[in-house]
Design a protein around this motif. Structure first.
Motif, mmCIF file in Angstrom:
data_model
loop_
_atom_site.group_PDB
_atom_site.id
_atom_site.type_symbol
_atom_site.label_atom_id
_atom_site.label_comp_id
_atom_site.label_asym_id
_atom_site.label_seq_id
_atom_site.Cartn_x
_atom_site.Cartn_y
_atom_site.Cartn_z
ATOM 1 N N VAL A 1 0.843 -1.200 0.000
ATOM 2 C CA VAL A 1 0.000 0.000 0.000
ATOM 3 C C VAL A 1 0.879 1.250 0.000
ATOM 4 O O VAL A 1 0.636 2.197 -0.763
ATOM 5 C CB VAL A 1 -0.966 0.002 1.207
ATOM 6 C CG1 VAL A 1 -1.662 1.343 1.365
ATOM 7 C CG2 VAL A 1 -1.985 -1.126 1.073
ATOM 8 N N ILE A 2 1.921 1.245 0.819
ATOM 9 C CA ILE A 2 2.862 2.376 0.853
ATOM 10 C C ILE A 2 3.549 2.517 -0.505
ATOM 11 O O ILE A 2 3.663 3.617 -1.050
ATOM 12 C CB ILE A 2 3.896 2.187 1.973
ATOM 13 C CG1 ILE A 2 3.213 2.266 3.332
ATOM 14 C CG2 ILE A 2 5.026 3.223 1.869
ATOM 15 C CD1 ILE A 2 4.085 1.796 4.496
ATOM 16 N N GLY B 1 5.011 -3.064 -4.401
ATOM 17 C CA GLY B 1 3.918 -2.133 -4.692
ATOM 18 C C GLY B 1 4.366 -1.005 -5.598
ATOM 19 O O GLY B 1 3.673 -0.638 -6.553
ATOM 20 N N PHE B 2 5.548 -0.455 -5.317
ATOM 21 C CA PHE B 2 6.077 0.655 -6.107
ATOM 22 C C PHE B 2 6.356 0.218 -7.545
ATOM 23 O O PHE B 2 5.918 0.867 -8.497
ATOM 24 C CB PHE B 2 7.357 1.183 -5.455
ATOM 25 C CG PHE B 2 7.975 2.345 -6.176
ATOM 26 C CD1 PHE B 2 7.462 3.617 -6.026
ATOM 27 C CD2 PHE B 2 9.067 2.163 -6.997
ATOM 28 C CE1 PHE B 2 8.022 4.692 -6.691
ATOM 29 C CE2 PHE B 2 9.638 3.229 -7.670
ATOM 30 C CZ PHE B 2 9.113 4.502 -7.521
ATOM 31 N N PHE C 1 -1.741 -12.107 -3.406
ATOM 32 C CA PHE C 1 -0.992 -10.853 -3.236
ATOM 33 C C PHE C 1 -1.190 -9.942 -4.442
ATOM 34 O O PHE C 1 -1.510 -8.757 -4.305
ATOM 35 C CB PHE C 1 0.495 -11.163 -3.017
ATOM 36 C CG PHE C 1 1.355 -9.931 -2.905
ATOM 37 C CD1 PHE C 1 1.297 -9.124 -1.783
ATOM 38 C CD2 PHE C 1 2.224 -9.584 -3.926
ATOM 39 C CE1 PHE C 1 2.089 -7.988 -1.680
ATOM 40 C CE2 PHE C 1 3.016 -8.456 -3.833
ATOM 41 C CZ PHE C 1 2.952 -7.655 -2.699
ATOM 42 N N PHE C 2 -1.032 -10.488 -5.644
ATOM 43 C CA PHE C 2 -1.151 -9.644 -6.835
ATOM 44 C C PHE C 2 -2.603 -9.299 -7.162
ATOM 45 O O PHE C 2 -2.863 -8.244 -7.751
ATOM 46 C CB PHE C 2 -0.385 -10.245 -8.013
ATOM 47 C CG PHE C 2 1.088 -10.081 -7.816
ATOM 48 C CD1 PHE C 2 1.678 -8.833 -7.937
ATOM 49 C CD2 PHE C 2 1.876 -11.149 -7.425
ATOM 50 C CE1 PHE C 2 3.034 -8.650 -7.705
ATOM 51 C CE2 PHE C 2 3.228 -10.982 -7.190
ATOM 52 C CZ PHE C 2 3.809 -9.725 -7.329
ATOM 53 N N ASN D 1 -3.494 -5.432 -7.498
ATOM 54 C CA ASN D 1 -4.154 -4.917 -8.697
ATOM 55 C C ASN D 1 -5.450 -4.179 -8.355
ATOM 56 O O ASN D 1 -5.760 -3.156 -8.964
ATOM 57 C CB ASN D 1 -4.386 -6.030 -9.713
ATOM 58 C CG ASN D 1 -3.082 -6.460 -10.356
ATOM 59 O OD1 ASN D 1 -2.128 -5.688 -10.451
ATOM 60 N ND2 ASN D 1 -3.026 -7.703 -10.785
ATOM 61 N N TRP D 2 -6.182 -4.667 -7.374
ATOM 62 C CA TRP D 2 -7.376 -3.938 -6.932
ATOM 63 C C TRP D 2 -6.990 -2.602 -6.295
ATOM 64 O O TRP D 2 -7.666 -1.585 -6.515
ATOM 65 C CB TRP D 2 -8.194 -4.775 -5.955
ATOM 66 C CG TRP D 2 -9.072 -5.769 -6.654
ATOM 67 C CD1 TRP D 2 -8.867 -7.112 -6.763
ATOM 68 C CD2 TRP D 2 -10.275 -5.493 -7.366
ATOM 69 N NE1 TRP D 2 -9.868 -7.688 -7.503
ATOM 70 C CE2 TRP D 2 -10.751 -6.714 -7.882
ATOM 71 C CE3 TRP D 2 -10.996 -4.332 -7.620
ATOM 72 C CZ2 TRP D 2 -11.914 -6.812 -8.628
ATOM 73 C CZ3 TRP D 2 -12.170 -4.427 -8.364
ATOM 74 C CH2 TRP D 2 -12.613 -5.656 -8.865
ATOM 75 N N LEU D 3 -5.913 -2.601 -5.510
ATOM 76 C CA LEU D 3 -5.472 -1.361 -4.857
ATOM 77 C C LEU D 3 -4.993 -0.312 -5.859
ATOM 78 O O LEU D 3 -5.057 0.894 -5.582
ATOM 79 C CB LEU D 3 -4.343 -1.665 -3.858
ATOM 80 C CG LEU D 3 -4.738 -2.444 -2.610
ATOM 81 C CD1 LEU D 3 -3.501 -2.862 -1.828
ATOM 82 C CD2 LEU D 3 -5.679 -1.615 -1.740
#
Length: 192
Positions: free
Chosen positions: A21-22, A82-83, A116-117, A121-123
Protein backbone atom coordinates in the motif's frame (compact mmCIF):
# COMPACT_ATOMS: atom_id res chain seq x y z
CA UNK A 1 -7.02 -17.01 -6.75
CA UNK A 2 -10.06 -19.26 -6.40
CA UNK A 3 -8.14 -22.41 -7.33
CA UNK A 4 -5.50 -21.81 -4.63
CA UNK A 5 -7.73 -20.12 -2.03
CA UNK A 6 -6.93 -22.80 0.56
CA UNK A 7 -3.18 -22.54 -0.06
CA UNK A 8 -2.30 -19.04 1.09
CA UNK A 9 0.41 -18.07 3.54
CA UNK A 10 -1.61 -15.48 5.42
CA UNK A 11 1.37 -14.29 7.46
CA UNK A 12 3.19 -13.31 4.27
CA UNK A 13 0.07 -11.54 2.99
CA UNK A 14 -0.29 -9.67 6.30
CA UNK A 15 3.36 -8.64 6.15
CA UNK A 16 3.57 -7.68 2.47
CA UNK A 17 0.27 -5.86 1.87
CA UNK A 18 0.82 -2.88 4.23
CA UNK A 19 4.17 -2.27 2.55
CA UNK A 20 2.58 -2.68 -0.88
CA UNK A 21 0.00 0.00 0.00
CA UNK A 22 2.86 2.38 0.85
CA UNK A 23 4.68 1.42 -2.36
CA UNK A 24 1.59 1.97 -4.50
CA UNK A 25 1.11 5.38 -2.85
CA UNK A 26 4.73 6.30 -3.53
CA UNK A 27 4.38 5.07 -7.10
CA UNK A 28 1.30 7.23 -7.58
CA UNK A 29 3.06 10.31 -6.16
CA UNK A 30 6.27 9.75 -8.13
CA UNK A 31 4.81 8.38 -11.38
CA UNK A 32 5.83 11.44 -13.39
CA UNK A 33 9.36 11.56 -11.94
CA UNK A 34 10.38 7.91 -12.26
CA UNK A 35 11.66 6.55 -15.55
CA UNK A 36 10.11 3.20 -16.47
CA UNK A 37 13.30 2.34 -18.34
CA UNK A 38 15.59 2.96 -15.35
CA UNK A 39 13.25 1.06 -13.04
CA UNK A 40 13.03 -1.87 -15.47
CA UNK A 41 16.81 -1.96 -15.77
CA UNK A 42 17.33 -1.91 -11.99
CA UNK A 43 14.66 -4.56 -11.27
CA UNK A 44 15.95 -6.70 -14.14
CA UNK A 45 19.55 -6.65 -12.89
CA UNK A 46 18.43 -7.36 -9.33
CA UNK A 47 16.23 -10.27 -10.52
CA UNK A 48 18.93 -11.94 -12.60
CA UNK A 49 21.56 -11.65 -9.85
CA UNK A 50 19.16 -12.95 -7.20
CA UNK A 51 17.94 -15.92 -9.28
CA UNK A 52 21.40 -17.01 -10.43
CA UNK A 53 22.76 -16.69 -6.90
CA UNK A 54 19.91 -18.79 -5.48
CA UNK A 55 20.25 -21.43 -8.20
CA UNK A 56 23.98 -21.75 -7.50
CA UNK A 57 23.52 -21.84 -3.73
CA UNK A 58 20.65 -24.32 -3.80
CA UNK A 59 22.42 -26.68 -6.20
CA UNK A 60 25.55 -26.82 -4.04
CA UNK A 61 26.51 -29.45 -1.49
CA UNK A 62 25.28 -27.28 1.39
CA UNK A 63 22.16 -25.42 0.25
CA UNK A 64 21.22 -22.45 2.42
CA UNK A 65 18.54 -22.99 5.05
CA UNK A 66 15.09 -21.66 4.30
CA UNK A 67 14.58 -18.12 5.46
CA UNK A 68 11.83 -17.20 7.86
CA UNK A 69 9.23 -14.50 7.59
CA UNK A 70 10.44 -11.17 8.90
CA UNK A 71 8.02 -8.28 9.30
CA UNK A 72 10.62 -5.56 8.63
CA UNK A 73 12.17 -7.29 5.60
CA UNK A 74 8.73 -8.30 4.29
CA UNK A 75 7.39 -4.76 4.65
CA UNK A 76 10.41 -3.43 2.73
CA UNK A 77 9.90 -5.91 -0.14
CA UNK A 78 6.16 -5.18 -0.04
CA UNK A 79 6.95 -1.48 -0.56
CA UNK A 80 9.28 -2.32 -3.45
CA UNK A 81 6.72 -4.69 -5.01
CA UNK A 82 3.92 -2.13 -4.69
CA UNK A 83 6.08 0.66 -6.11
CA UNK A 84 7.43 -1.33 -9.05
CA UNK A 85 3.97 -2.75 -9.77
CA UNK A 86 2.47 0.75 -9.80
CA UNK A 87 5.18 2.29 -11.98
CA UNK A 88 6.11 -0.55 -14.36
CA UNK A 89 3.85 -3.55 -13.62
CA UNK A 90 7.01 -5.30 -12.40
CA UNK A 91 6.10 -6.26 -8.84
CA UNK A 92 6.86 -9.96 -9.32
CA UNK A 93 10.62 -9.90 -8.83
CA UNK A 94 10.56 -8.07 -5.45
CA UNK A 95 7.83 -10.44 -4.23
CA UNK A 96 9.90 -13.44 -5.34
CA UNK A 97 13.08 -12.13 -3.73
CA UNK A 98 11.29 -12.07 -0.37
CA UNK A 99 9.11 -15.18 -0.59
CA UNK A 100 11.13 -17.70 -2.62
CA UNK A 101 13.92 -18.22 -0.04
CA UNK A 102 11.20 -19.30 2.41
CA UNK A 103 10.70 -22.39 0.20
CA UNK A 104 6.94 -22.55 0.71
CA UNK A 105 5.42 -25.66 -0.81
CA UNK A 106 4.48 -25.19 -4.46
CA UNK A 107 0.75 -24.65 -3.99
CA UNK A 108 1.17 -22.33 -0.99
CA UNK A 109 3.67 -20.23 -2.96
CA UNK A 110 1.29 -19.95 -5.92
CA UNK A 111 -1.75 -19.24 -3.74
CA UNK A 112 0.12 -16.54 -1.84
CA UNK A 113 1.42 -14.99 -5.07
CA UNK A 114 -2.01 -15.06 -6.74
CA UNK A 115 -3.75 -13.43 -3.77
CA UNK A 116 -0.99 -10.85 -3.24
CA UNK A 117 -1.15 -9.64 -6.84
CA UNK A 118 -4.95 -9.75 -6.94
CA UNK A 119 -5.01 -7.43 -3.92
CA UNK A 120 -2.31 -5.19 -5.39
CA UNK A 121 -4.15 -4.92 -8.70
CA UNK A 122 -7.38 -3.94 -6.93
CA UNK A 123 -5.47 -1.36 -4.86
CA UNK A 124 -4.01 0.19 -8.03
CA UNK A 125 -7.41 0.90 -9.62
CA UNK A 126 -7.92 4.23 -7.82
CA UNK A 127 -4.44 5.58 -8.56
CA UNK A 128 -4.66 4.38 -12.18
CA UNK A 129 -7.99 6.20 -12.60
CA UNK A 130 -6.47 9.34 -11.04
CA UNK A 131 -3.51 9.13 -13.42
CA UNK A 132 -5.79 8.70 -16.44
CA UNK A 133 -4.61 5.18 -17.24
CA UNK A 134 -8.09 3.84 -17.96
CA UNK A 135 -8.93 5.09 -21.42
CA UNK A 136 -11.50 3.79 -23.86
CA UNK A 137 -8.67 2.32 -25.90
CA UNK A 138 -6.98 0.57 -22.95
CA UNK A 139 -10.31 -0.83 -21.70
CA UNK A 140 -11.15 -2.09 -25.22
CA UNK A 141 -7.75 -3.80 -25.42
CA UNK A 142 -8.32 -5.37 -21.99
CA UNK A 143 -11.76 -6.61 -23.03
CA UNK A 144 -10.36 -8.12 -26.22
CA UNK A 145 -7.59 -9.90 -24.30
CA UNK A 146 -9.83 -11.06 -21.44
CA UNK A 147 -10.69 -14.47 -22.99
CA UNK A 148 -6.99 -15.12 -23.59
CA UNK A 149 -6.22 -14.17 -19.98
CA UNK A 150 -8.82 -16.63 -18.67
CA UNK A 151 -7.60 -19.42 -20.96
CA UNK A 152 -3.95 -18.86 -20.05
CA UNK A 153 -4.84 -18.83 -16.34
CA UNK A 154 -6.45 -22.27 -16.62
CA UNK A 155 -3.52 -23.50 -18.71
CA UNK A 156 -1.13 -22.20 -16.06
CA UNK A 157 -3.00 -24.02 -13.29
CA UNK A 158 -2.89 -27.27 -15.30
CA UNK A 159 0.82 -26.81 -16.03
CA UNK A 160 1.75 -26.10 -12.42
CA UNK A 161 -0.08 -29.21 -11.26
CA UNK A 162 2.13 -31.28 -13.59
CA UNK A 163 5.40 -29.83 -12.32
CA UNK A 164 6.95 -31.77 -9.48
CA UNK A 165 7.55 -29.87 -6.28
CA UNK A 166 11.29 -30.58 -6.63
CA UNK A 167 11.50 -28.94 -10.06
CA UNK A 168 9.11 -26.10 -9.28
CA UNK A 169 11.61 -23.69 -7.73
CA UNK A 170 14.22 -24.35 -10.42
CA UNK A 171 11.60 -23.45 -13.04
CA UNK A 172 10.55 -20.31 -11.18
CA UNK A 173 14.17 -19.19 -10.84
CA UNK A 174 14.64 -19.82 -14.56
CA UNK A 175 11.53 -17.78 -15.35
CA UNK A 176 12.75 -15.01 -13.02
CA UNK A 177 16.01 -14.89 -14.99
CA UNK A 178 14.03 -14.67 -18.24
CA UNK A 179 11.82 -11.88 -16.88
CA UNK A 180 14.89 -10.09 -15.52
CA UNK A 181 16.63 -10.27 -18.90
CA UNK A 182 13.49 -8.93 -20.60
CA UNK A 183 13.34 -6.02 -18.13
CA UNK A 184 17.04 -5.31 -18.72
CA UNK A 185 16.53 -5.34 -22.49
CA UNK A 186 13.46 -3.08 -22.27
CA UNK A 187 15.27 -0.62 -20.02
CA UNK A 188 18.49 -0.64 -22.01
CA UNK A 189 16.73 -0.13 -25.36
CA UNK A 190 15.08 3.04 -24.09
CA UNK A 191 18.16 4.38 -22.32
CA UNK A 192 20.59 3.75 -25.19
Amino acid sequence: VWTYRHNVDWQNIATLIPGAVIGIGLGYLLAAQVSDAELNLAIGIMSVIFAIRRLVLESGANPPPHTHRNRIVGTFWGIVAGFTSMIANAGGPPFQIYVMPQRLDRDRYIGTSALFFAIINWLKIGPFIALGQFTTSSLATSAALFPLAIASTFAGVALVRRVSADRFYVMVYGLLIAVGLKLIADGALVLL
